[in-house]
Design a protein around this motif. Structure first.
Motif, PDB file in Angstrom:
ATOM      1  N   GLU A   1       0.895  -1.567  -0.174  1.00 30.00           N
ATOM      2  CA  GLU A   1       0.300  -0.139   0.031  1.00 30.00           C
ATOM      3  C   GLU A   1       0.649   1.724   0.325  1.00 30.00           C
ATOM      4  N   ASN A   2       1.809   1.322   0.753  1.00 30.12           N
ATOM      5  CA  ASN A   2       2.584   2.325   0.672  1.00 30.12           C
ATOM      6  C   ASN A   2       3.997   2.495  -0.046  1.00 30.12           C
ATOM      7  N   ASN A   3       4.019   1.351  -1.135  1.00 30.92           N
ATOM      8  CA  ASN A   3       5.481   0.841  -2.151  1.00 30.92           C
ATOM      9  C   ASN A   3       6.388   1.402  -1.192  1.00 30.92           C
ATOM     10  N   ILE A   4       6.827   0.630  -0.316  1.00 28.14           N
ATOM     11  CA  ILE A   4       8.126   0.487   0.801  1.00 28.14           C
ATOM     12  C   ILE A   4       8.713  -1.082   0.698  1.00 28.14           C
ATOM     13  N   ARG A   5       9.634  -1.024   0.831  1.00 25.39           N
ATOM     14  CA  ARG A   5      10.233  -2.286   0.679  1.00 25.39           C
ATOM     15  C   ARG A   5      11.157  -2.011   2.521  1.00 25.39           C
ATOM     16  N   TYR A   6      11.664  -1.326   2.976  1.00 26.67           N
ATOM     17  CA  TYR A   6      11.549  -1.544   4.137  1.00 26.67           C
ATOM     18  C   TYR A   6      10.558  -1.095   5.020  1.00 26.67           C
ATOM     19  N   LEU A   7      10.803  -2.114   6.290  1.00 20.84           N
ATOM     20  CA  LEU A   7      10.080  -1.069   8.204  1.00 20.84           C
ATOM     21  C   LEU A   7      11.209  -1.805   8.887  1.00 20.84           C
ATOM     22  N   PRO A   8      11.200  -0.470  10.000  1.00 14.68           N
ATOM     23  CA  PRO A   8      11.400  -0.240  11.238  1.00 14.68           C
ATOM     24  C   PRO A   8      11.058  -1.604  11.809  1.00 14.68           C
ATOM     25  N   VAL A   9      10.796  -2.318  12.561  1.00 12.16           N
ATOM     26  CA  VAL A   9      10.305  -2.844  13.826  1.00 12.16           C
ATOM     27  C   VAL A   9      10.858  -2.102  14.684  1.00 12.16           C
ATOM     28  N   PHE A  10       9.916  -1.689  15.978  1.00 13.09           N
ATOM     29  CA  PHE A  10       9.601  -1.664  17.108  1.00 13.09           C
ATOM     30  C   PHE A  10       9.370  -2.527  18.490  1.00 13.09           C
ATOM     31  N   ASP A  11      10.087  -2.133  19.434  1.00 14.38           N
ATOM     32  CA  ASP A  11       9.716  -3.039  20.929  1.00 14.38           C
ATOM     33  C   ASP A  11       8.358  -2.226  21.189  1.00 14.38           C
ATOM     34  N   ILE A  12       8.351  -2.317  22.281  1.00 15.86           N
ATOM     35  CA  ILE A  12       7.233  -2.123  23.003  1.00 15.86           C
ATOM     36  C   ILE A  12       7.641  -0.391  24.263  1.00 15.86           C
ATOM     37  N   ALA A  13       9.411  -0.789  23.981  1.00 17.22           N
ATOM     38  CA  ALA A  13       9.815   0.613  24.954  1.00 17.22           C
ATOM     39  C   ALA A  13       9.594   1.471  23.642  1.00 17.22           C
ATOM     40  N   ASN A  14       9.620   1.487  22.373  1.00 12.90           N
ATOM     41  CA  ASN A  14       9.890   2.003  20.983  1.00 12.90           C
ATOM     42  C   ASN A  14      11.085   2.959  20.974  1.00 12.90           C
ATOM     43  N   GLN A  15      11.959   1.117  20.705  1.00  9.22           N
ATOM     44  CA  GLN A  15      12.883   1.294  20.571  1.00  9.22           C
ATOM     45  C   GLN A  15      13.005   0.220  19.436  1.00  9.22           C
ATOM     46  N   LEU A  16      13.957   0.616  18.226  1.00 12.14           N
ATOM     47  CA  LEU A  16      15.017  -0.547  17.185  1.00 12.14           C
ATOM     48  C   LEU A  16      14.901  -1.465  17.137  1.00 12.14           C
ATOM     49  N   CYS A  17      14.019  -3.212  17.165  1.00  9.09           N
ATOM     50  CA  CYS A  17      14.828  -3.929  17.576  1.00  9.09           C
ATOM     51  C   CYS A  17      15.213  -4.649  16.067  1.00  9.09           C
ATOM     52  N   GLY A  18      14.615  -3.828  15.154  1.00 13.42           N
ATOM     53  CA  GLY A  18      15.231  -4.980  13.996  1.00 13.42           C
ATOM     54  C   GLY A  18      14.824  -4.131  12.640  1.00 13.42           C
ATOM     55  N   ILE A  19      15.171  -4.699  10.997  1.00 13.73           N
ATOM     56  CA  ILE A  19      14.490  -4.186  10.361  1.00 13.73           C
ATOM     57  C   ILE A  19      13.720  -5.313   9.204  1.00 13.73           C
ATOM     58  N   VAL A  20      12.647  -5.035   8.769  1.00 11.37           N
ATOM     59  CA  VAL A  20      12.074  -6.765   7.384  1.00 11.37           C
ATOM     60  C   VAL A  20      12.428  -5.222   5.995  1.00 11.37           C
ATOM     61  N   SER A  21      12.366  -6.265   5.238  1.00 13.07           N
ATOM     62  CA  SER A  21      12.687  -5.944   4.302  1.00 13.07           C
ATOM     63  C   SER A  21      11.540  -6.692   3.027  1.00 13.07           C
ATOM     64  N   MET A  22      11.393  -6.053   1.915  1.00  9.82           N
ATOM     65  CA  MET A  22      10.407  -6.730   1.276  1.00  9.82           C
ATOM     66  C   MET A  22      10.957  -8.040   0.700  1.00  9.82           C
ATOM     67  N   SER A  23      12.343  -8.923   1.054  1.00  6.05           N
ATOM     68  CA  SER A  23      12.863 -10.088   0.517  1.00  6.05           C
ATOM     69  C   SER A  23      12.055 -10.758   1.881  1.00  6.05           C
ATOM     70  N   ASP A  24      12.475 -10.241   2.951  1.00  2.59           N
ATOM     71  CA  ASP A  24      11.797 -11.330   4.069  1.00  2.59           C
ATOM     72  C   ASP A  24      11.214 -11.570   4.159  1.00  2.59           C
ATOM     73  N   VAL A  25      10.109 -11.195   3.902  1.00  2.00           N
ATOM     74  CA  VAL A  25       8.317 -11.382   3.483  1.00  2.00           C
ATOM     75  C   VAL A  25       8.307 -12.061   2.538  1.00  2.00           C
ATOM     76  N   VAL A  26       8.466 -11.609   1.831  1.00  2.00           N
ATOM     77  CA  VAL A  26       8.135 -13.414   0.847  1.00  2.00           C
ATOM     78  C   VAL A  26       8.407 -14.629   1.167  1.00  2.00           C
ATOM     79  N   TYR A  27      10.113 -14.437   1.937  1.00  2.00           N
ATOM     80  CA  TYR A  27      10.902 -15.418   2.047  1.00  2.00           C
ATOM     81  C   TYR A  27       9.900 -16.336   2.934  1.00  2.00           C
ATOM     82  N   GLU A  28       9.495 -15.512   3.719  1.00  2.00           N
ATOM     83  CA  GLU A  28       8.695 -16.343   5.210  1.00  2.00           C
ATOM     84  C   GLU A  28       7.717 -16.759   4.710  1.00  2.00           C
ATOM     85  N   THR A  29       6.689 -15.490   3.242  1.00  2.08           N
ATOM     86  CA  THR A  29       5.526 -17.005   2.958  1.00  2.08           C
ATOM     87  C   THR A  29       5.848 -17.474   2.241  1.00  2.08           C
ATOM     88  N   ILE A  30       6.784 -17.830   1.420  1.00  4.95           N
ATOM     89  CA  ILE A  30       7.286 -19.485   0.291  1.00  4.95           C
ATOM     90  C   ILE A  30       7.223 -20.077   1.760  1.00  4.95           C
TER      91      ILE A  30
END
Length: 144
Positions: A98-127
């Motif tokens: 929907e947002n035409n983006i390839r990367y998403l930062p991941v934040f924990d409960i304390a709003n601290q960055l805890c990783g980055i998810v790429s479109m490739s990661d999402v496709v791999y996990e789906t497959i």
């Protein structure tokens, strides 16, 4: 249903980060060395955004700027949709599409960055998830 925590468990939560004052040229060299398409940009050690290959092509090349004179902080992308380790892989795919983006930062409960998810990661996990389902169905069919 698989979630972002499954992706982070597989790939790890380490991110490549640079200070905002790093030149774009040096960030590009790092991206090439690490074979990644985005890096976290920080200010005073805190996440402020991502610099992506797309940022480089649209905000440096097309604008006639010079990558050895411009800093990562000047061209970063910010205001990404918020995802957490509990977010589903399907939700990430929808957000990215929907947002035409390839990367998403991941934040924990304390709003601290805890990783980055790429479109490739999402496709791999789906497959991978679909393969597991197919294997389970084959096992079920063979057992009946």
């Amino acid at each position: 249903m698989k979630s972002v925590k499954h992706i982070l468990a597989r790939k790890g939560s380490n991110v490549i980060a640079v200070p905002a004052e790093t030149t774009v040229l040096n960030v590009l060299k790092l991206m090439a060395e690490k074979n990644v398409g985005s890096v976290v940009v920080t200010q005073d050690g805190k996440y402020i955004g991502l610099m992506t290959e797309r940022d480089y092509s649209r905000k440096i090349i097309l604008m006639g700027k010079h990558s050895d004179e411009t800093t990562a902080g000047e061209i970063i992308s910010t205001n990404f949709p918020m995802i957490t380790p509990q977010s589903s892989v399907d939700e990430c795919m929808l957000i990215m599409s929907e947002n035409n983006i390839r990367y998403l930062p991941v934040f924990d409960i304390a709003n601290q960055l805890c990783g980055i998810v790429s479109m490739s990661d999402v496709v791999y996990e789906t497959i991978h998830s679909q393969r597991e389902t197919i294997e389970q169905l084959h096992s079920y069919i063979q057992s009946t």
